[in-house]
Design a protein around this motif. Structure first.
Motif, PDB file in Angstrom:
ATOM      1  N   ASN A 142      22.903  13.685 -31.222  1.00 42.11           N
ATOM      2  CA  ASN A 142      23.961  14.168 -30.141  1.00 42.11           C
ATOM      3  C   ASN A 142      24.892  15.336 -30.328  1.00 42.11           C
ATOM      4  O   ASN A 142      26.036  15.456 -30.339  1.00 42.11           O
ATOM      5  CB  ASN A 142      25.193  12.933 -30.215  1.00 42.11           C
ATOM      6  CG  ASN A 142      25.899  12.799 -29.130  1.00 42.11           C
ATOM      7  OD1 ASN A 142      25.259  12.755 -27.859  1.00 42.11           O
ATOM      8  ND2 ASN A 142      27.204  12.631 -29.266  1.00 42.11           N
ATOM      9  N   ILE A 143      24.251  16.432 -31.053  1.00 39.84           N
ATOM     10  CA  ILE A 143      24.658  17.778 -31.051  1.00 39.84           C
ATOM     11  C   ILE A 143      24.722  18.379 -29.766  1.00 39.84           C
ATOM     12  O   ILE A 143      23.663  18.422 -29.037  1.00 39.84           O
ATOM     13  CB  ILE A 143      23.851  18.308 -32.237  1.00 39.84           C
ATOM     14  CG1 ILE A 143      23.821  18.018 -33.616  1.00 39.84           C
ATOM     15  CG2 ILE A 143      24.256  20.044 -32.029  1.00 39.84           C
ATOM     16  CD1 ILE A 143      23.006  18.430 -34.563  1.00 39.84           C
ATOM     17  N   THR A 144      25.855  18.933 -29.590  1.00 35.96           N
ATOM     18  CA  THR A 144      26.014  19.566 -28.150  1.00 35.96           C
ATOM     19  C   THR A 144      25.258  20.847 -28.343  1.00 35.96           C
ATOM     20  O   THR A 144      25.403  21.588 -29.274  1.00 35.96           O
ATOM     21  CB  THR A 144      27.547  19.998 -27.844  1.00 35.96           C
ATOM     22  OG1 THR A 144      28.120  18.605 -27.895  1.00 35.96           O
ATOM     23  CG2 THR A 144      27.596  20.656 -26.567  1.00 35.96           C
ATOM     24  N   VAL A 145      24.287  21.223 -27.186  1.00 31.75           N
ATOM     25  CA  VAL A 145      23.607  22.251 -27.279  1.00 31.75           C
ATOM     26  C   VAL A 145      24.015  22.965 -26.123  1.00 31.75           C
ATOM     27  O   VAL A 145      24.005  22.830 -24.959  1.00 31.75           O
ATOM     28  CB  VAL A 145      21.986  21.918 -27.170  1.00 31.75           C
ATOM     29  CG1 VAL A 145      21.216  23.332 -26.845  1.00 31.75           C
ATOM     30  CG2 VAL A 145      21.528  21.526 -28.659  1.00 31.75           C
ATOM     31  N   VAL A 146      24.218  24.418 -26.116  1.00 27.20           N
ATOM     32  CA  VAL A 146      24.344  25.322 -25.202  1.00 27.20           C
ATOM     33  C   VAL A 146      23.153  26.510 -25.489  1.00 27.20           C
ATOM     34  O   VAL A 146      23.374  27.293 -26.392  1.00 27.20           O
ATOM     35  CB  VAL A 146      25.503  26.112 -25.457  1.00 27.20           C
ATOM     36  CG1 VAL A 146      26.067  27.134 -24.026  1.00 27.20           C
ATOM     37  CG2 VAL A 146      26.906  25.029 -24.988  1.00 27.20           C
ATOM     38  N   LEU A 147      22.277  26.734 -24.538  1.00 25.48           N
ATOM     39  CA  LEU A 147      21.230  27.476 -24.488  1.00 25.48           C
ATOM     40  C   LEU A 147      21.343  28.680 -23.533  1.00 25.48           C
ATOM     41  O   LEU A 147      21.455  28.132 -22.355  1.00 25.48           O
ATOM     42  CB  LEU A 147      19.855  26.802 -24.336  1.00 25.48           C
ATOM     43  CG  LEU A 147      18.786  27.661 -24.264  1.00 25.48           C
ATOM     44  CD1 LEU A 147      18.315  28.240 -25.514  1.00 25.48           C
ATOM     45  CD2 LEU A 147      17.486  26.570 -23.669  1.00 25.48           C
ATOM     46  N   ILE A 148      21.800  30.018 -24.150  1.00 22.44           N
ATOM     47  CA  ILE A 148      21.919  30.968 -23.311  1.00 22.44           C
ATOM     48  C   ILE A 148      20.343  31.721 -23.105  1.00 22.44           C
ATOM     49  O   ILE A 148      19.892  32.003 -24.252  1.00 22.44           O
ATOM     50  CB  ILE A 148      22.677  32.058 -23.761  1.00 22.44           C
ATOM     51  CG1 ILE A 148      23.879  31.385 -24.232  1.00 22.44           C
ATOM     52  CG2 ILE A 148      22.932  33.286 -22.862  1.00 22.44           C
ATOM     53  CD1 ILE A 148      24.771  30.927 -23.313  1.00 22.44           C
ATOM     54  N   CYS A 185      28.321  21.369 -32.717  1.00 24.49           N
ATOM     55  CA  CYS A 185      27.599  22.082 -31.555  1.00 24.49           C
ATOM     56  C   CYS A 185      26.972  23.290 -31.868  1.00 24.49           C
ATOM     57  O   CYS A 185      27.208  23.997 -32.889  1.00 24.49           O
ATOM     58  CB  CYS A 185      28.905  22.582 -30.536  1.00 24.49           C
ATOM     59  SG  CYS A 185      28.437  23.641 -29.099  1.00 24.49           S
ATOM     60  N   ILE A 186      25.615  23.674 -31.245  1.00 24.35           N
ATOM     61  CA  ILE A 186      24.945  24.844 -31.441  1.00 24.35           C
ATOM     62  C   ILE A 186      24.799  25.732 -30.315  1.00 24.35           C
ATOM     63  O   ILE A 186      24.288  24.948 -29.273  1.00 24.35           O
ATOM     64  CB  ILE A 186      23.524  24.279 -32.081  1.00 24.35           C
ATOM     65  CG1 ILE A 186      23.570  23.590 -33.456  1.00 24.35           C
ATOM     66  CG2 ILE A 186      22.904  25.430 -32.448  1.00 24.35           C
ATOM     67  CD1 ILE A 186      22.400  23.255 -33.874  1.00 24.35           C
ATOM     68  N   VAL A 187      25.264  26.995 -30.396  1.00 24.86           N
ATOM     69  CA  VAL A 187      24.930  27.808 -29.412  1.00 24.86           C
ATOM     70  C   VAL A 187      23.931  28.698 -29.834  1.00 24.86           C
ATOM     71  O   VAL A 187      24.067  29.268 -30.593  1.00 24.86           O
ATOM     72  CB  VAL A 187      26.381  28.565 -29.033  1.00 24.86           C
ATOM     73  CG1 VAL A 187      26.073  29.430 -27.924  1.00 24.86           C
ATOM     74  CG2 VAL A 187      27.442  27.636 -28.568  1.00 24.86           C
ATOM     75  N   LEU A 188      22.876  28.629 -28.761  1.00 17.90           N
ATOM     76  CA  LEU A 188      21.565  29.529 -29.030  1.00 17.90           C
ATOM     77  C   LEU A 188      21.622  30.693 -27.987  1.00 17.90           C
ATOM     78  O   LEU A 188      21.491  30.532 -26.558  1.00 17.90           O
ATOM     79  CB  LEU A 188      20.185  29.018 -28.752  1.00 17.90           C
ATOM     80  CG  LEU A 188      20.186  27.724 -29.814  1.00 17.90           C
ATOM     81  CD1 LEU A 188      20.380  26.187 -29.321  1.00 17.90           C
ATOM     82  CD2 LEU A 188      18.750  27.695 -30.346  1.00 17.90           C
ATOM     83  N   ASP A 189      22.026  31.951 -28.510  1.00 16.26           N
ATOM     84  CA  ASP A 189      22.267  33.149 -27.728  1.00 16.26           C
ATOM     85  C   ASP A 189      20.898  33.876 -27.554  1.00 16.26           C
ATOM     86  O   ASP A 189      20.606  34.851 -28.391  1.00 16.26           O
ATOM     87  CB  ASP A 189      23.418  34.057 -28.089  1.00 16.26           C
ATOM     88  CG  ASP A 189      23.798  35.156 -27.498  1.00 16.26           C
ATOM     89  OD1 ASP A 189      23.271  35.153 -26.169  1.00 16.26           O
ATOM     90  OD2 ASP A 189      24.469  36.227 -27.959  1.00 16.26           O
ATOM     91  N   GLU A 190      20.121  33.779 -26.565  1.00 16.25           N
ATOM     92  CA  GLU A 190      18.991  34.307 -26.294  1.00 16.25           C
ATOM     93  C   GLU A 190      17.979  34.085 -27.485  1.00 16.25           C
ATOM     94  O   GLU A 190      17.256  34.913 -27.885  1.00 16.25           O
ATOM     95  CB  GLU A 190      19.179  35.751 -26.089  1.00 16.25           C
ATOM     96  CG  GLU A 190      19.995  36.211 -24.617  1.00 16.25           C
ATOM     97  CD  GLU A 190      19.191  36.129 -23.456  1.00 16.25           C
ATOM     98  OE1 GLU A 190      17.940  35.578 -23.493  1.00 16.25           O
ATOM     99  OE2 GLU A 190      19.631  36.593 -22.392  1.00 16.25           O
TER     100      GLU A 190
END
Length: 280
Positions: A193-199, A163-168
């Motif tokens: 199929n990497i989970t992406v959370v884009l803030i 998973c990759i979380v991109l914080d702003e």
């Protein structure tokens, strides 16, 4: 991949403010493996604080955060959690540690104890994934903002997270840089199929997401597909948020009496919808 249960986080009281600041208030979310989720909200809505709880940068004041079933409040699991979930922050200069691109991308795997031969392969694969293979021996400080952010993403990819979380992560970039970064994360989500959370606070960045979560005053106030969320124009504007440009155009045309559907998010679909109605 990510689950929060009645999550609460408060920043401690300061000398200027005698009371703790409640930033996240009772958030319960389940984000599925392989999904692409965009979290929206104005400044102070709690979205960046929420992101920082995902890999234990901030620990809950109440409730629970589980990453692939692992509790962020268990110190013994923190390394495993951070190997599963990588973070990319707003300013790539704060995340770049070396004077040569390939050395920077290798930094994470080296600190994980990965064998040298495997590190070389990971660096090459990560740079290829973000379209930066030609810059392997460049100095990061000479790159553009979008290129630097792609190097920061490559450094996370080289650690092989789920998973990759991109914080702003696109906030400081120009439109070209934002497009470059978005194309990379969308491809990683689609092909690996990497989970992406884009803030983010850029509404147009949610066009290809599976799900949009809107926060306000530390709580989730809207949650659904992009079309479901962005067609609620009035509610979003009451929250101080805008809508994608395409929805705004269609909404204005509808207000002028044109019988258009306002749930077309891409420029092509928006144009097709206008043509469809005009041809009637």
């Amino acid at each position: 991949m990510i689950e929060t249960k009645d999550l609460v986080f408060s920043y401690p009281a300061t000398e200027d403010d005698g009371a703790p600041t409640l930033a996240v208030n009772g958030v319960s979310l389940t984000l599925e493996t392989g999904s692409f989720v965009v979290v929206l909200g104005h400044n102070g809505s709690g979205k960046s604080t929420l992101a920082k709880t995902f890999n234990g940068i901030l620990l809950p004041s109440g409730g629970q955060v589980l990453i692939d079933g692992m509790d962020t409040q268990d110190p013994a699991l923190l390394l495993a959690i951070r190997q599963r979930l990588g973070m990319v922050f707003q300013n790539p200069d704060n995340q770049i540690t070396a004077n040569v691109v390939e050395e920077d991308v290798a930094f994470g795997p080296e600190n994980m104890g990965v064998e040298s031969a495997d590190i070389r392969q990971r660096v090459d694969d990560a740079l290829a994934a973000v379209g930066m293979s030609d810059f392997v021996r460049h100095a990061p400080h000479l790159l553009s903002g979008g290129q630097k952010q792609r190097i920061a993403i490559a450094g996370v990819i080289a650690m092989e997270p789920a998973c990759i979380v991109l914080d702003e992560a696109t906030a400081m970039l120009d439109p070209i840089g934002r497009r470059e970064v978005l194309e990379v994360v969308e491809r990683l989500n689609r092909e690996k199929n990497i989970t992406v959370v884009l803030i983010t606070h850029h509404m147009n960045e949610a066009e290809h997401a599976d799900r949009v979560v809107v926060m306000n005053h530390g709580q989730v106030v809207m949650d659904g597909t992009p079309k479901t969320v962005f067609t609620q124009v009035g509610k979003l504007r009451k929250l101080g948020l805008t809508v994608p440009d395409t929805v705004d155009v269609l909404y204005r045309l509808q207000a002028q009496g044109l019988d258009v559907a306002i749930d077309q998010l891409s420029v092509e679909d928006c144009a097709d919808e206008i043509l469809r109605v005009l041809r009637k």
